[in-house]
Design an enzyme around this catalytic site. Structure first.
Site, mmCIF file in Angstrom:
data_model
loop_
_atom_site.group_PDB
_atom_site.id
_atom_site.type_symbol
_atom_site.label_atom_id
_atom_site.label_comp_id
_atom_site.label_asym_id
_atom_site.label_seq_id
_atom_site.Cartn_x
_atom_site.Cartn_y
_atom_site.Cartn_z
ATOM 1 N N ALA A 154 0.830 -1.208 0.000
ATOM 2 C CA ALA A 154 0.000 0.000 0.000
ATOM 3 C C ALA A 154 0.864 1.257 0.000
ATOM 4 C CB ALA A 154 -0.928 -0.014 1.214
ATOM 5 N N TYR A 155 1.869 1.267 0.851
ATOM 6 C CA TYR A 155 2.767 2.429 0.939
ATOM 7 C C TYR A 155 3.498 2.645 -0.379
ATOM 8 C CZ TYR A 155 6.748 5.287 2.439
ATOM 9 O OH TYR A 155 7.709 6.256 2.553
#
Length: 246
Positions: A154-155
């Protein structure tokens, strides 16, 4: 406050701690007036400003949510009112949420995207309209774009958006003499990186680089200084500042 005509003025988001703070301090030492943008910790921001001014630099602190266009517009207004204009924008603000894709909390994903994708677009939009000729816009990605570590999906996806934004914005500013680049740090000794990691994990990550150490915020600030000043022929690039890790 009187500012010399040729003095450059920098806005640094995430400027109260970590890489943002080191970048603000380095740019001030380079002779730039600095507007330090912080999200919530006024004490840390004021301390950073105090350190800059004690060293002979010029700085002010302004609170703003980087994803709030009105709040960031006020930051650019404050920079122009205090120092006469904006030449450099360093967008170092960001958050991290680590999780496997299977276990990802989608509410956390939305929060991450608001700060790490909407925030850079808000700041870039304003910078594209208000940075003076000869200026520089500097975003932040991550070297995990190359290492593709588990739990970072996600990051890292949010930073992929930043890299695309950086390269396209550089082309859109054709003829303006404004460079747009991104810095992609490797493991760096900041609270964002160190939080939740034990000494063994940090040591293993340090050994990933041929230099066999974790980076420091000052290491990354040196790259920011280069892009914000002398690097006029570096444009639309992502510099992976990671000690040779990838």
């Amino acid at each position: 406050m009187t500012v010399p005509t040729q003095q450059r003025v920098a806005i640094v988001t995430g400027g109260s701690r970590g890489i943002g703070r080191a970048s603000a301090q380095r740019l001030a030492a380079d002779g730039q007036a600095v507007v330090l943008v912080y999200g919530g910790n006024k004490d840390e921001a004021d301390q950073a400003v105090g350190e800059i001014t004690a060293a002979g630099g010029q700085a002010i602190a302004v609170q703003a949510d980087v994803a709030d266009e009105a709040a960031m517009t006020a930051v650019f207004d404050a920079a122009e009112q205090a120092f006469g204009g904006v030449d450099v924008v360093v967008h170092a603000a960001g958050i991290m949420h680590l999780s496997t894709v299977a276990d990802l909390d989608l509410d956390q994903l939305d929060r991450l995207h608001r700060t790490n994708i909407r925030g850079p677009f808000v700041v870039a939009k304003l910078a594209a309209n208000r940075v003076r000729r000869g200026g520089a816009i500097i975003n932040f990605s991550t070297s995990v774009m190359g290492t593709l570590l588990p739990t970072y999906a996600a990051y890292t996806a949010s930073k992929g958006a930043v890299e695309v934004l950086t390269r396209i914005l550089a082309k859109e500013l054709r003829g303006r003499d404004i460079t747009v680049n991104a810095v992609a740090p490797g493991p760096t000794a900041t609270a964002l990186f160190l939080d939740g990691k034990d000494a063994d994990l940090i040591d293993r990550m340090a050994k990933m680089a041929p230099l066999e150490r974790i980076g420091t915020p000052e290491d990354i600030a040196e790259v920011v200084s280069f892009l914000a000043g002398p690097a006029r022929w570096v444009n639309a690039q992502v510099l992976r500042a990671n000690g040779g890790m990838v």
